[in-house]
Design a protein around this motif. Structure first.
Motif, PDB file in Angstrom:
ATOM      1  N   PHE A 155      53.394   5.720 -64.447  1.00 57.59           N
ATOM      2  CA  PHE A 155      54.777   5.943 -64.856  1.00 57.59           C
ATOM      3  C   PHE A 155      54.838   6.699 -66.174  1.00 57.59           C
ATOM      4  CE2 PHE A 155      55.356   1.566 -62.824  1.00 57.59           C
ATOM      5  CZ  PHE A 155      55.693   2.107 -61.598  1.00 57.59           C
ATOM      6  N   TYR A 156      55.914   7.486 -66.316  1.00 61.38           N
ATOM      7  CA  TYR A 156      56.278   7.955 -67.655  1.00 61.38           C
ATOM      8  C   TYR A 156      56.871   6.768 -68.392  1.00 61.38           C
ATOM      9  CZ  TYR A 156      58.310  10.718 -71.415  1.00 61.38           C
ATOM     10  OH  TYR A 156      58.636  11.221 -72.645  1.00 61.38           O
ATOM     11  N   LEU A 157      56.303   6.417 -69.522  1.00 63.14           N
ATOM     12  CA  LEU A 157      56.757   5.259 -70.301  1.00 63.14           C
ATOM     13  C   LEU A 157      57.511   5.743 -71.522  1.00 63.14           C
ATOM     14  CD1 LEU A 157      53.507   3.064 -70.170  1.00 63.14           C
ATOM     15  CD2 LEU A 157      55.487   2.985 -68.638  1.00 63.14           C
ATOM     16  N   ASN A 158      58.762   5.333 -71.649  1.00 58.16           N
ATOM     17  CA  ASN A 158      59.508   5.682 -72.851  1.00 58.16           C
ATOM     18  C   ASN A 158      59.843   4.433 -73.638  1.00 58.16           C
ATOM     19  OD1 ASN A 158      62.022   4.673 -71.645  1.00 58.16           O
ATOM     20  ND2 ASN A 158      61.986   6.554 -70.435  1.00 58.16           N
ATOM     21  N   ASN A 159      60.146   4.663 -74.910  1.00 58.40           N
ATOM     22  CA  ASN A 159      60.437   3.563 -75.832  1.00 58.40           C
ATOM     23  C   ASN A 159      59.338   2.491 -75.788  1.00 58.40           C
ATOM     24  OD1 ASN A 159      62.900   4.600 -76.851  1.00 58.40           O
ATOM     25  ND2 ASN A 159      63.941   3.947 -74.987  1.00 58.40           N
ATOM     26  N   VAL A 160      58.101   2.952 -75.922  1.00 59.56           N
ATOM     27  CA  VAL A 160      56.950   2.051 -75.890  1.00 59.56           C
ATOM     28  C   VAL A 160      56.780   1.388 -77.251  1.00 59.56           C
ATOM     29  CG1 VAL A 160      54.436   1.938 -75.630  1.00 59.56           C
ATOM     30  CG2 VAL A 160      55.807   3.393 -74.107  1.00 59.56           C
ATOM     31  N   TRP A 161      56.502   0.083 -77.229  1.00 61.73           N
ATOM     32  CA  TRP A 161      56.163  -0.679 -78.428  1.00 61.73           C
ATOM     33  C   TRP A 161      54.782  -1.290 -78.230  1.00 61.73           C
ATOM     34  CZ3 TRP A 161      59.262  -1.820 -82.860  1.00 61.73           C
ATOM     35  CH2 TRP A 161      60.499  -1.160 -82.867  1.00 61.73           C
ATOM     36  N   LEU A 162      53.949  -1.173 -79.240  1.00 64.67           N
ATOM     37  CA  LEU A 162      52.596  -1.716 -79.207  1.00 64.67           C
ATOM     38  C   LEU A 162      52.474  -2.794 -80.276  1.00 64.67           C
ATOM     39  CD1 LEU A 162      50.687   1.678 -78.930  1.00 64.67           C
ATOM     40  CD2 LEU A 162      51.305   0.142 -77.063  1.00 64.67           C
ATOM     41  N   ARG A 218      63.472   0.305 -66.345  1.00 69.54           N
ATOM     42  CA  ARG A 218      63.168  -1.124 -66.313  1.00 69.54           C
ATOM     43  C   ARG A 218      62.231  -1.474 -67.462  1.00 69.54           C
ATOM     44  NH1 ARG A 218      61.351  -4.652 -61.017  1.00 69.54           N
ATOM     45  NH2 ARG A 218      61.334  -6.689 -62.062  1.00 69.54           N
ATOM     46  N   LYS A 219      62.569  -2.562 -68.176  1.00 71.70           N
ATOM     47  CA  LYS A 219      61.734  -3.024 -69.278  1.00 71.70           C
ATOM     48  C   LYS A 219      60.537  -3.787 -68.722  1.00 71.70           C
ATOM     49  CE  LYS A 219      65.710  -3.569 -72.397  1.00 71.70           C
ATOM     50  NZ  LYS A 219      66.559  -4.537 -73.129  1.00 71.70           N
ATOM     51  N   GLN A 239      55.909 -14.758 -69.546  1.00 66.11           N
ATOM     52  CA  GLN A 239      55.824 -13.751 -68.486  1.00 66.11           C
ATOM     53  C   GLN A 239      57.128 -13.005 -68.250  1.00 66.11           C
ATOM     54  OE1 GLN A 239      56.206 -16.983 -68.067  1.00 66.11           O
ATOM     55  NE2 GLN A 239      56.881 -17.555 -66.015  1.00 66.11           N
ATOM     56  N   TYR A 240      58.172 -13.256 -69.022  1.00 66.79           N
ATOM     57  CA  TYR A 240      59.468 -12.648 -68.770  1.00 66.79           C
ATOM     58  C   TYR A 240      59.552 -11.305 -69.490  1.00 66.79           C
ATOM     59  CZ  TYR A 240      60.406 -17.276 -66.988  1.00 66.79           C
ATOM     60  OH  TYR A 240      60.329 -18.448 -66.265  1.00 66.79           O
ATOM     61  N   ASP A 241      59.403 -10.236 -68.712  1.00 65.07           N
ATOM     62  CA  ASP A 241      59.225  -8.912 -69.282  1.00 65.07           C
ATOM     63  C   ASP A 241      60.383  -8.492 -70.176  1.00 65.07           C
ATOM     64  OD1 ASP A 241      56.990  -8.987 -67.700  1.00 65.07           O
ATOM     65  OD2 ASP A 241      57.241  -6.966 -66.917  1.00 65.07           O
ATOM     66  N   GLU A 242      61.610  -8.640 -69.710  1.00 71.16           N
ATOM     67  CA  GLU A 242      62.753  -8.153 -70.492  1.00 71.16           C
ATOM     68  C   GLU A 242      62.883  -8.915 -71.806  1.00 71.16           C
ATOM     69  OE1 GLU A 242      66.440  -7.710 -68.550  1.00 71.16           O
ATOM     70  OE2 GLU A 242      65.667  -6.477 -66.921  1.00 71.16           O
TER      71      GLU A 242
END
Length: 344
Positions: A116-123, A12-13, A198-201
């Motif tokens: 959670f394990y977080l993958n494909n993280v963008w900062l 989930r994004k 607020q829309y996460d995706e």
């Protein structure tokens, strides 16, 4: 302005931001808060000081003044933002008091997943750095663009609108990706048109686009001076730490502004070694009838302030000693003080 964090957890994004995205949301849409512990406050640490912060033991200030705090996106439940990333963030702002170092502020961030394990993280860092308001009756005409060489979002006043020379700037936000990973694999996103919400995706997709928007002027879609600089992707396990920095760069005129940006890059390369005052002499005092004698000759094995050399000065004055001033007070150590003698 604030940091933005986007990542994938359990397919989930998810997205969290450290500023508000709506004044109509519960808690005004602020997602990050500290705990209620008495030590979870803003720690003020000055140069040369070391303090024992519970989450940063034996922390030593990097700049003339450091402000240290911690916050998390799961401390308070927000009704319309119910899917946090469950990350802790340690933030340190570094400020210097002498030129040319006083024309930027450096923000340092440690991002730590807790659940959670977080993958494909963008900062990312986003800002609404509008350059207006200081001049009455002058409309904002901000030009917002990306400096790819420095990974910096820039806001500057557009010429020809009657306010040339009246508005300060430019203003820039320079993003330093983590040093402890292979940064060659990072992609960069620059967005100056689509505001945060607020829309996460939706917000995840914007940050992970890997595209660079062309320059925009006020009215092109984004709000005045809006920009977002993001990098990724990277994977973070629970307990891992992603460390990155953001420099807020100021300067009067384009040339000085870019010099300041490059000076901050050079300062980071130089491990943030900045000029320091010569060491204070060890003063010995002897008294006699109507007489006080001061002696500040260097002690054996001590450093002589007059010959002290500083390799980190930017003005090429390697030996910065200037002279002595002797003051007297008839009231006490709090003054008032009268200058008795100055010796170059």
């Amino acid at each position: 302005g604030s940091i933005l964090i986007a990542g994938v957890a359990n397919n989930r994004k998810l997205f969290s931001m450290a500023d508000a995205w709506s004044e109509y949301s519960s808690n005004c849409a602020y997602e990050f808060f500290p705990t209620g512990a008495p030590w979870d406050t803003v720690w003020v640490v000055k140069r040369g000081e070391t303090v024992d912060i519970p989450y940063l033991p034996n922390y030593t200030a990097l700049a003339d003044q450091d402000l240290v705090c911690r916050y998390k996106d799961y401390q308070i439940l927000i009704e319309d933002q119910v899917n946090p990333l469950f990350v802790d963030v340690i933030q340190i702002s570094h400020a210097w008091g002498s030129a040319p170092f006083d024309e930027w502020i450096l923000f340092e961030f440690y991002i730590i997943p807790t659940r959670f394990y977080l993958n494909n993280v963008w900062l990312a860092w986003w800002a609404q750095g509008t350059l207006d308001g200081a001049v009455p009756d002058i409309d904002a005409d901000n030009l917002v663009y990306y400096d790819a060489q420095r990974h910096m979002g820039v806001v500057e006043d557009s010429p020809g609108s009657g306010d040339d020379g009246l508005i300060a700037g430019p203003l820039g936000y320079l993003v330093f990706a983590p040093d402890n990973v292979d940064t060659a694999s990072f992609q960069w996103t620059f967005n100056n048109r689509i505001m945060t919400d607020q829309y996460d995706e939706t917000q995840y997709d914007i940050m992970a686009a890997g595209t660079i928007d062309p320059p925009s002027a006020d009215g092109d879609g984004g709000d005045h001076g809006f920009l977002r600089v993001a990098f990724g992707p990277l994977d973070l396990a629970v307990g891992d730490t992603a460390h990155f920095m953001v420099g807020e760069i100021f300067g009067t005129g384009k040339d000085k502004f870019l010099r300041n940006a490059d000076r901050l890059i050079g300062l980071k390369t130089n491990q943030f070694q900045t000029p320091y005052a010569p060491p204070a002499p060890v003063v010995r005092i002897s008294t006699s009838n109507h007489k006080v004698t001061l002696n500040w000759q260097p002690l054996a094995g001590g450093t002589n302030p007059e010959s002290y050399q500083d390799p980190y000065r930017f003005d090429h004055a390697v030996q910065p000693f200037e002279g002595y001033r002797v003051y007297k007070s008839t009231k006490g150590v709090g003054g008032p003080w009268t200058l008795l003698k100055e010796v170059d």
